[in-house]
Design a protein around this motif. Structure first.
Motif, PDB file in Angstrom:
ATOM      1  N   SER A 143       0.742  -1.290  -0.011  1.00  0.00           N
ATOM      2  CA  SER A 143       0.014   0.035   0.079  1.00  0.00           C
ATOM      3  C   SER A 143       0.850   1.320  -0.058  1.00  0.00           C
ATOM      4  N   GLU A 144       1.939   1.161   0.654  1.00  0.00           N
ATOM      5  CA  GLU A 144       2.869   2.333   0.859  1.00  0.00           C
ATOM      6  C   GLU A 144       3.543   2.546  -0.550  1.00  0.00           C
ATOM      7  N   GLU A 179       2.350   1.730  -3.703  1.00  0.00           N
ATOM      8  CA  GLU A 179       1.362   2.143  -4.334  1.00  0.00           C
ATOM      9  C   GLU A 179       1.306   3.694  -3.997  1.00  0.00           C
ATOM     10  N   SER A 180       1.031   4.307  -3.052  1.00  0.00           N
ATOM     11  CA  SER A 180       0.866   5.435  -2.658  1.00  0.00           C
ATOM     12  C   SER A 180       1.908   6.355  -3.076  1.00  0.00           C
ATOM     13  N   ARG A 239       1.583   6.776  -6.731  1.00  0.00           N
ATOM     14  CA  ARG A 239       0.509   7.701  -7.103  1.00  0.00           C
ATOM     15  C   ARG A 239       0.897   9.317  -6.736  1.00  0.00           C
ATOM     16  N   GLN A 240       2.009   9.590  -5.714  1.00  0.00           N
ATOM     17  CA  GLN A 240       2.347  10.767  -5.405  1.00  0.00           C
ATOM     18  C   GLN A 240       3.372  11.249  -6.249  1.00  0.00           C
TER      19      GLN A 240
END
Length: 147
Positions: free
Chosen positions: A29-30, A32-33, A36-37
């Motif tokens: 999740s980190e 993927e985040s 995205r950033q």
């Protein structure tokens, strides 16, 4: 003879496994985040660079218009049709327009460097073929709506 069943150890193994799976899920999740950033930053810088480029074109047009206006005022001053204060005002406006053009160009180059930094590639390290390949790839992504 004795027999022992490691009941408590079996539950501990399952608990550790579940903890590791949850940690892996959190790391995914980190990741993927972060992706995205990064993508959001690249898009923002691209839009800013595009707007800045348009602003630099408008500043160039304004500087050209101010230079033409100055020439007209100079001619009129030479013919005695305008005062010295009007000539000075025209010179001031032309100078301000030239400075605004320089500022807009600098701002565009700054935004372009921010895009390149966000992407992690700098054009001045590429040869002409690599630059053209990058531009084709960027155009295709823009056409697809990926950017």
């Amino acid at each position: 003879a004795s027999l022992s069943l490691p009941v408590y150890q079996g539950a501990e193994v399952f608990a550790r496994r579940k903890g590791h799976l949850e940690a892996m899920s959190q790391k995914q999740s980190e990741k993927e985040s972060a992706a995205r950033q990064i993508e959001q930053r690249i898009r923002a810088h691209l839009h800013q660079a595009g707007a800045s480029y348009a602003g630099s074109k408008q500043a160039r047009k304004a500087a050209d218009a101010a230079a033409k206006g100055l020439e007209m005022v100079k001619d009129a001053y030479g013919g005695g049709a305008v005062s010295i204060s009007e000539l000075i005002d025209a010179q001031t406006q032309a100078q301000i327009a030239e400075e605004a053009e320089s500022d807009a160009l600098f701002d565009y180059l700054l935004k372009l460097m921010q895009v390149q930094r966000a992407v992690g590639q700098f054009d001045f390290f590429r040869n002409a073929q690599e630059t053209e390949k990058f531009k084709r790839r960027l155009r295709s992504q823009v056409a697809k709506g990926d950017v």
